[in-house]
Design a protein around this motif. Sequence first.
Motif, PDB file in Angstrom:
ATOM      1  N   GLY A  47       0.800  -1.217   0.000  1.00  0.00           N
ATOM      2  CA  GLY A  47       0.000   0.000   0.000  1.00  0.00           C
ATOM      3  C   GLY A  47       0.838   1.275   0.000  1.00  0.00           C
ATOM      4  O   GLY A  47       0.431   2.284  -0.577  1.00  0.00           O
ATOM      5  N   ARG A 229      -0.435  -9.131  -0.465  1.00  0.00           N
ATOM      6  CA  ARG A 229       0.909  -9.699  -0.372  1.00  0.00           C
ATOM      7  C   ARG A 229       0.779 -11.049   0.327  1.00  0.00           C
ATOM      8  O   ARG A 229      -0.104 -11.236   1.172  1.00  0.00           O
ATOM      9  N   GLU A 318      -9.998  -0.227  -2.541  1.00  0.00           N
ATOM     10  CA  GLU A 318      -9.942  -0.468  -3.995  1.00  0.00           C
ATOM     11  C   GLU A 318     -11.146  -1.294  -4.455  1.00  0.00           C
ATOM     12  O   GLU A 318     -11.779  -0.988  -5.466  1.00  0.00           O
TER      13      GLU A 318
END
Length: 406
Positions: A47, A229, A318
């Motif tokens: 991020g 991740r 998002e």
Amino acid sequence: MDFPRLTQVEDYEPFIGPEAVDRLHQKAESLRHLHVANINSTYYGGGVAEMLSSLSLLMNTVGIKTGWRVIQGAPDFFSITKKMHNALQGGDINLTARKCQIYTDVIYENAVRNHLDNHNFVIIHDPQPLPLIHHYKKQGPWLWRCHLDLTAPHQKLWKFLRPTIEKYDAVILSLEEYRQNLRTPQVFFFPAIDPFTTKNREMSETEVEERLSHYEIPTDLPLVVQISRFDPWKDPEGVIWAFKLARKEVDATLVLLGNVATDDPEGAEVYQSLIAQREERIIILSRQDTALVNALQRRAAVVLQKSLREGFGLTVAEAMWKGAPVIGGKVGGIRHQIDDGINGFLVASVEEAAARIVQLLKDPDLRQTLGGKAREKVKQNFLLTRYLEQYLDLFNSFETIYRLRR
Ligand code: UDP
């Protein structure tokens, strides 16, 4: 030569209105002489890099010379800083003298290579480059922007870092509840997304189809997606487990998309530990493809972000921006994005996650209602212009103090 057009604050007008655009320009007006440096530890894969890449450009477009540099280090350095990152989020660390020595030595080498003596503001992101401040004569304020969940930092590590943190002029944290007992003033900025990047821009159905078929992702059944991740705090194991429970009642395909950041040596190990769980309906991909992130978030029937700790969780904003119903872990910044039952769901266990997956997969109307409200929440709260404005306000307040002093 024609240069590509950069996103301008004017492009945000349909979302934020003309007054906000004018206000941003007014606030930037008095800051046009500034030279600002940002330092973090990776150009991609999390991020922080995501926001820096957009925010540093947007700041330049409002007239503030803003740079972005990345510190370098061998894998042993990043393995130590990842342990520190985990310990600041409440994990354990064996803080040996050897680890502290490597950390301070590598940062000294980076300080020699970087020249930060002429900047009006220096913004240091996260713990990796934190000690840089020891090696310069400050020309203006230094800000520490910590993106982590600081609910319960490891006490011995915090004691080690605190004298360095207190050399900063201000600390920026993502949430008020991460406030620490520090002499340094603390301010709180939620992170934000850039709606114009490849990851977040509008995409046609054909483009979405093209990306999914490129990776041979089947679309015959609804998609349940988590994009993170490969990190234990993102709970990929819990995601697979919840999906398996849900699949006893509804049919779907799980896509777990992840990437590995250069400052995160744990990633490859976590990815390896998961691949044995792959099967026809459990797709585990390690790719760095932002259009694929966009396509998956748009096509998903359900997006998961089942984190166990999360400073903010940009992936949530998002996905919400794309109107996806998100099931998020009831932790950290996720709780400030999802209003449980209104624009998504918050869960505290694998079983709860499984139950919400089933509920959403069975109820397309509910998915649509939650998704519509999710987009609105992001529009009101988590677009990059709001983040820019907070930085402009902070710069202006320091500039006033410095002017008064002069
Ligand atoms: N991301 C990505 N590809 C992946 C996984 C993650 O581009 O395979 C991006 C994701 O879209 C988001 C960022 O990495 O922009 C992750 O930010 P977040 O705050 O959710 O978590 P962090 O990795 O910083 O802990």
